[in-house]
Motif scaffolding. Structure first.
Motif, PDB file in Angstrom:
ATOM      1  N   ASP A 106     -34.130  -1.963 -28.402  1.00  0.00           N
ATOM      2  CA  ASP A 106     -33.082  -2.018 -29.436  1.00  0.00           C
ATOM      3  C   ASP A 106     -33.209  -0.906 -30.471  1.00  0.00           C
ATOM      4  O   ASP A 106     -32.870  -1.085 -31.638  1.00  0.00           O
ATOM      5  N   GLU A 107     -33.704   0.232 -30.047  1.00  0.00           N
ATOM      6  CA  GLU A 107     -33.886   1.352 -30.983  1.00  0.00           C
ATOM      7  C   GLU A 107     -32.592   2.138 -31.191  1.00  0.00           C
ATOM      8  O   GLU A 107     -32.523   2.986 -32.074  1.00  0.00           O
ATOM      9  N   GLY A 108     -31.594   1.873 -30.341  1.00  0.00           N
ATOM     10  CA  GLY A 108     -30.348   2.641 -30.417  1.00  0.00           C
ATOM     11  C   GLY A 108     -30.252   3.650 -29.282  1.00  0.00           C
ATOM     12  O   GLY A 108     -29.569   4.667 -29.401  1.00  0.00           O
ATOM     13  N   LYS A 109     -30.905   3.348 -28.158  1.00  0.00           N
ATOM     14  CA  LYS A 109     -30.881   4.274 -27.009  1.00  0.00           C
ATOM     15  C   LYS A 109     -29.471   4.438 -26.457  1.00  0.00           C
ATOM     16  O   LYS A 109     -29.100   5.521 -26.016  1.00  0.00           O
ATOM     17  N   GLY A 110     -28.699   3.319 -26.474  1.00  0.00           N
ATOM     18  CA  GLY A 110     -27.334   3.366 -25.935  1.00  0.00           C
ATOM     19  C   GLY A 110     -26.506   4.420 -26.633  1.00  0.00           C
ATOM     20  O   GLY A 110     -25.839   5.236 -25.999  1.00  0.00           O
ATOM     21  N   LYS A 111     -26.589   4.425 -27.944  1.00  0.00           N
ATOM     22  CA  LYS A 111     -25.810   5.396 -28.717  1.00  0.00           C
ATOM     23  C   LYS A 111     -26.246   6.829 -28.395  1.00  0.00           C
ATOM     24  O   LYS A 111     -25.412   7.711 -28.198  1.00  0.00           O
ATOM     25  N   ILE A 112     -27.548   7.057 -28.334  1.00  0.00           N
ATOM     26  CA  ILE A 112     -28.056   8.416 -28.062  1.00  0.00           C
ATOM     27  C   ILE A 112     -27.679   8.835 -26.638  1.00  0.00           C
ATOM     28  O   ILE A 112     -27.312   9.984 -26.389  1.00  0.00           O
ATOM     29  N   HIS A 135     -27.353  -2.539 -24.337  1.00  0.00           N
ATOM     30  CA  HIS A 135     -27.127  -1.410 -25.234  1.00  0.00           C
ATOM     31  C   HIS A 135     -25.790  -1.629 -25.904  1.00  0.00           C
ATOM     32  O   HIS A 135     -24.820  -1.983 -25.241  1.00  0.00           O
ATOM     33  N   THR A 136     -25.737  -1.366 -27.185  1.00  0.00           N
ATOM     34  CA  THR A 136     -24.454  -1.489 -27.870  1.00  0.00           C
ATOM     35  C   THR A 136     -23.911  -0.101 -28.119  1.00  0.00           C
ATOM     36  O   THR A 136     -24.627   0.768 -28.617  1.00  0.00           O
ATOM     37  N   ILE A 137     -22.677   0.108 -27.729  1.00  0.00           N
ATOM     38  CA  ILE A 137     -22.085   1.435 -27.869  1.00  0.00           C
ATOM     39  C   ILE A 137     -20.750   1.337 -28.594  1.00  0.00           C
ATOM     40  O   ILE A 137     -19.933   0.477 -28.292  1.00  0.00           O
ATOM     41  N   GLY A 145     -28.791  -2.500 -37.742  1.00  0.00           N
ATOM     42  CA  GLY A 145     -27.963  -2.080 -36.608  1.00  0.00           C
ATOM     43  C   GLY A 145     -26.530  -1.868 -37.039  1.00  0.00           C
ATOM     44  O   GLY A 145     -26.256  -1.336 -38.101  1.00  0.00           O
ATOM     45  N   ASP A 146     -25.606  -2.322 -36.223  1.00  0.00           N
ATOM     46  CA  ASP A 146     -24.194  -2.220 -36.566  1.00  0.00           C
ATOM     47  C   ASP A 146     -23.666  -3.647 -36.527  1.00  0.00           C
ATOM     48  O   ASP A 146     -23.240  -4.125 -35.488  1.00  0.00           O
ATOM     49  N   GLY A 147     -23.772  -4.330 -37.651  1.00  0.00           N
ATOM     50  CA  GLY A 147     -23.308  -5.720 -37.682  1.00  0.00           C
ATOM     51  C   GLY A 147     -24.440  -6.711 -37.498  1.00  0.00           C
ATOM     52  O   GLY A 147     -24.214  -7.840 -37.064  1.00  0.00           O
ATOM     53  N   PRO A 191     -31.332 -14.068 -33.087  1.00  0.00           N
ATOM     54  CA  PRO A 191     -31.734 -13.227 -34.217  1.00  0.00           C
ATOM     55  C   PRO A 191     -33.030 -12.486 -33.864  1.00  0.00           C
ATOM     56  O   PRO A 191     -33.946 -13.081 -33.293  1.00  0.00           O
ATOM     57  N   ARG A 192     -33.083 -11.193 -34.152  1.00  0.00           N
ATOM     58  CA  ARG A 192     -34.298 -10.439 -33.842  1.00  0.00           C
ATOM     59  C   ARG A 192     -35.339 -10.646 -34.946  1.00  0.00           C
ATOM     60  O   ARG A 192     -34.982 -10.876 -36.097  1.00  0.00           O
ATOM     61  N   ARG A 193     -36.600 -10.537 -34.585  1.00  0.00           N
ATOM     62  CA  ARG A 193     -37.682 -10.546 -35.575  1.00  0.00           C
ATOM     63  C   ARG A 193     -37.667  -9.182 -36.266  1.00  0.00           C
ATOM     64  O   ARG A 193     -37.424  -8.170 -35.608  1.00  0.00           O
ATOM     65  N   THR A 249     -33.396   6.737 -35.585  1.00  0.00           N
ATOM     66  CA  THR A 249     -32.088   6.073 -35.682  1.00  0.00           C
ATOM     67  C   THR A 249     -32.004   4.994 -36.767  1.00  0.00           C
ATOM     68  O   THR A 249     -33.026   4.505 -37.255  1.00  0.00           O
ATOM     69  N   VAL A 250     -30.781   4.623 -37.054  1.00  0.00           N
ATOM     70  CA  VAL A 250     -30.433   3.516 -37.943  1.00  0.00           C
ATOM     71  C   VAL A 250     -31.008   3.715 -39.356  1.00  0.00           C
ATOM     72  O   VAL A 250     -31.301   2.750 -40.067  1.00  0.00           O
ATOM     73  N   LEU A 251     -31.147   4.964 -39.744  1.00  0.00           N
ATOM     74  CA  LEU A 251     -31.723   5.291 -41.046  1.00  0.00           C
ATOM     75  C   LEU A 251     -30.793   4.861 -42.184  1.00  0.00           C
ATOM     76  O   LEU A 251     -31.262   4.476 -43.257  1.00  0.00           O
ATOM     77  N   VAL A 280     -31.458  12.867 -36.252  1.00  0.00           N
ATOM     78  CA  VAL A 280     -31.464  11.724 -37.162  1.00  0.00           C
ATOM     79  C   VAL A 280     -30.104  11.053 -37.026  1.00  0.00           C
ATOM     80  O   VAL A 280     -29.066  11.701 -37.179  1.00  0.00           O
ATOM     81  N   SER A 281     -30.120   9.757 -36.717  1.00  0.00           N
ATOM     82  CA  SER A 281     -28.861   9.045 -36.528  1.00  0.00           C
ATOM     83  C   SER A 281     -28.553   8.257 -37.798  1.00  0.00           C
ATOM     84  O   SER A 281     -29.357   7.441 -38.243  1.00  0.00           O
ATOM     85  N   ASN A 282     -27.380   8.521 -38.390  1.00  0.00           N
ATOM     86  CA  ASN A 282     -27.036   7.861 -39.663  1.00  0.00           C
ATOM     87  C   ASN A 282     -25.750   7.041 -39.561  1.00  0.00           C
ATOM     88  O   ASN A 282     -24.971   6.968 -40.483  1.00  0.00           O
ATOM     89  N   GLY A 283     -25.552   6.425 -38.414  1.00  0.00           N
ATOM     90  CA  GLY A 283     -24.402   5.540 -38.202  1.00  0.00           C
ATOM     91  C   GLY A 283     -24.263   5.245 -36.726  1.00  0.00           C
ATOM     92  O   GLY A 283     -24.860   5.937 -35.894  1.00  0.00           O
ATOM     93  N   PRO A 284     -23.498   4.204 -36.367  1.00  0.00           N
ATOM     94  CA  PRO A 284     -23.434   3.811 -34.958  1.00  0.00           C
ATOM     95  C   PRO A 284     -22.576   4.706 -34.057  1.00  0.00           C
ATOM     96  O   PRO A 284     -22.707   4.640 -32.840  1.00  0.00           O
TER      97      PRO A 284
HETATM   98  P1  GDP Z   1     -30.578  -0.033 -27.448  1.00  0.00           P
HETATM   99  O1  GDP Z   1     -30.842  -1.195 -26.576  1.00  0.00           O
HETATM  100  O2  GDP Z   1     -31.788   0.787 -27.691  1.00  0.00           O
HETATM  101  O3  GDP Z   1     -29.412   0.774 -26.993  1.00  0.00           O
HETATM  102  O4  GDP Z   1     -30.207  -0.602 -28.894  1.00  0.00           O
HETATM  103  P2  GDP Z   1     -29.118  -1.703 -29.294  1.00  0.00           P
HETATM  104  O5  GDP Z   1     -27.811  -1.300 -28.825  1.00  0.00           O
HETATM  105  O6  GDP Z   1     -29.585  -3.074 -28.995  1.00  0.00           O
HETATM  106  O7  GDP Z   1     -29.247  -1.642 -30.883  1.00  0.00           O
HETATM  107  C1  GDP Z   1     -28.833  -0.635 -31.609  1.00  0.00           C
HETATM  108  C2  GDP Z   1     -27.782  -1.147 -32.589  1.00  0.00           C
HETATM  109  O8  GDP Z   1     -27.736  -0.259 -33.644  1.00  0.00           O
HETATM  110  C3  GDP Z   1     -26.375  -1.175 -32.012  1.00  0.00           C
HETATM  111  O9  GDP Z   1     -25.633  -2.178 -32.664  1.00  0.00           O
HETATM  112  C4  GDP Z   1     -25.851   0.203 -32.370  1.00  0.00           C
HETATM  113  O10 GDP Z   1     -24.437   0.268 -32.469  1.00  0.00           O
HETATM  114  C5  GDP Z   1     -26.488   0.410 -33.680  1.00  0.00           C
HETATM  115  N1  GDP Z   1     -26.822   1.772 -34.032  1.00  0.00           N
HETATM  116  C6  GDP Z   1     -27.329   2.781 -33.263  1.00  0.00           C
HETATM  117  N2  GDP Z   1     -27.600   3.849 -34.023  1.00  0.00           N
HETATM  118  C7  GDP Z   1     -27.291   3.504 -35.301  1.00  0.00           C
HETATM  119  C8  GDP Z   1     -27.380   4.156 -36.554  1.00  0.00           C
HETATM  120  O11 GDP Z   1     -27.850   5.272 -36.673  1.00  0.00           O
HETATM  121  N3  GDP Z   1     -26.969   3.443 -37.659  1.00  0.00           N
HETATM  122  C9  GDP Z   1     -26.489   2.179 -37.593  1.00  0.00           C
HETATM  123  N4  GDP Z   1     -26.118   1.576 -38.712  1.00  0.00           N
HETATM  124  N5  GDP Z   1     -26.406   1.529 -36.421  1.00  0.00           N
HETATM  125  C10 GDP Z   1     -26.799   2.173 -35.308  1.00  0.00           C
END
Ligand code: GDP
Length: 429
Positions: free
Chosen positions: A12-18, A40-42, A293-295, A305-307, A331-333, A412-416
């Motif tokens: 859940d580090e934000g791999k999907g977005k990257i 992955h959430t995209i 994360g995003d939401g 709910p995540r720990r 990510t998610v800074l 550096v990721s500053n949004g989803p």
């Molecule tokens: P993955 O499994 O590593 O792809 O991660 P997840 O999708 O479970 O969790 C990442 C969450 O953070 C998702 O809801 C993304 O939309 C969101 N996200 C990714 N990058 C960023 C970021 O830089 N900022 C914010 N606010 N949300 C992000």
């Protein structure tokens, strides 16, 4: 060129977005391990999607999306996911499925549920997607490869042989109804119809593609600390989450992997049981979870709910090293913008001694975090495109983390969204 995108932490580090972002200049995106047990959430111009088995390159017309041999393929779930994205306006992706990928059988999902029930309090916190029984069978050599669906005689014989033991366990250990071999055969014939148009020799396809100079992206699921060898065993997943395994789970030469982008989240979160040294609780955790994360930080597959915890330099340094990191995507800074002060775990204390190397599980369980507190930046950093435009305290946080982990933060990721990204040149030697 082959690149891997993997996680340094618990997933859940934000791999999907990257991946979605880097897939823009990739011809092929491959899943090489895991199954539908994580998500992955995209977020992109088509909407917001939770992908479980589909590679995160499916949103581009120019990419081929591949299910590698290392994946646990849940056929109905996979095609349900394809239906979900196409019904939301995404063009039908180009899909290939390895003839050597193995199939998650309906009984794998049942055994996963029954075993977690049987273990009660000692359960693993499995997502009950059948992953552990699937990989157990693969290595016990009673798994079913996709190609076996095309050889009906041998398939029938094998089903009968495998069900002999499965049905004994079902009846006598779990007290559940046995499985009928004919019914299972018919289910597999349904699966065959679904996969038939997409099955191929993926490693041969990749060999040729690499020779032609195509760009290939290996997409990892979960993170270093969930790796069955190098993670927090036994609270791990059942397939390797490491970039090195990308070569095996996709079927390409290890020396072709030239870049390993390790995704690191600006704070910690984890699902399931297991040691989590920098974990926080109560209101402090609730607030970070809600804003994270995003939401909010809730499982993409389970909604659990995540720990939550502060950034862990010890775990992340190790997580990056074991991946063979060439670049870190931090990510998610943006989420941390609400904090006056930001605690960071910079070391562990074990029996009165400070340790800086990530230990094995039994020691890890007894470690306490050594915390250093940095200044917050108290502003919304979303929308910023240049590194130098970030607040000084924010840059100080990034540079502190980079120095602690010892791997260059180049993104550096500053949004989803896809374009919420700041590229930077690391000064790390
Ligand atoms: P993955 O499994 O590593 O792809 O991660 P997840 O999708 O479970 O969790 C990442 C969450 O953070 C998702 O809801 C993304 O939309 C969101 N996200 C990714 N990058 C960023 C970021 O830089 N900022 C914010 N606010 N949300 C992000």
């Amino acid at each position: 060129m082959v690149r891997a995108i993997v996680g340094a932490n618990w997933g859940d580090e934000g791999k999907g977005k990257i991946t979605d972002m880097l897939a823009q200049d990739s011809d092929i995106v491959i899943r090489f391990q895991g199954g539908a047990n994580a998500g992955h959430t995209i977020v992109n111009h088509y909407g917001k999607f939770a992908l479980h088995t589909l590679p995160s390159g499916v949103f581009y017309d120019h990419t081929t999306s591949i299910i590698g041999n290392g994946v646990a393929l849940d056929v109905p779930k996979f095609f349900k996911e394809v239906g979900e994205i196409t019904s939301q306006g995404v063009p039908m992706p180009k899909i290939l499925i390895s003839d050597r990928a193995q199939i998650v059988m309906p009984y794998h999902i049942l055994f996963d549920q029954y075993e977690e029930e049987r273990l009660g309090k000692a359960s693993f916190g499995s997502t009950k997607s059948g992953i552990a029984p699937f990989y157990s069978d693969k290595y016990a050599k009673i798994g079913f490869q996709v190609q076996e669906l095309f050889h009906e005689d041998t398939l029938r014989t094998k089903i009968a042989r495998v069900l002999e033991t499965k049905n004994i366990l079902l009846e006598h250990l779990y007290h559940k109804p046995p499985i009928d071999p004919d019914e299972l055969f018919n289910t597999l014939m349904e699966y065959k119809k679904m996969v038939e148009p997409y099955v191929c020799d993926v490693s041969a396809f990749l060999w040729k593609s690499i020779k032609e100079g195509k760009n290939v992206l290996l997409e990892g699921q979960l993170g270093s600390l969930k790796d069955p060898d190098h993670g927090i065993y036994p609270m791990v997943t059942s397939s390797s989450t490491l970039a090195g395994y990308g070569a095996i789970g996709a079927g390409l030469p290890p020396y072709e992997i030239k870049q390993i982008v390790t995704v690191v989240k600006a704070y910690s979160s984890a699902v399931g049981a297991g040691a989590f040294v920098s974990e926080i609780f109560g209101d402090e955790a609730d607030e970070l979870r809600r804003r994270g994360g995003d939401g909010g930080e809730f499982g993409a597959t389970t909604g659990r709910p995540r720990r939550m915890g502060w950034f862990d330099c010890v775990a992340t340094r190790y997580g990056c090293r074991i991946q063979g990191t060439t670049d870190v995507a931090f990510t998610v800074l943006d989420v941390l913008g609400y904090l006056d002060k930001i605690p960071v775990c910079v070391g562990y204390e074990y029996e009165g001694q400070r340790i800086d190397d990530f230990p094995t599980t039994q020691i890890l369980e007894k470690c306490k975090p050594v915390i250093e507190v940095l200044d917050g930046w108290k502003t919304d950093i979303r929308g910023i495109k240049n590194y130098d435009d970030l607040p000084a305290a924010c840059r100080a946080y990034i540079e502190f983390v980079e120095k602690q982990i010892g791997f260059p933060i180049t993104m550096v990721s500053n949004g989803p969204s896809r374009d919420d990204i700041i590229y930077r040149t690391s000064t790390l030697k």
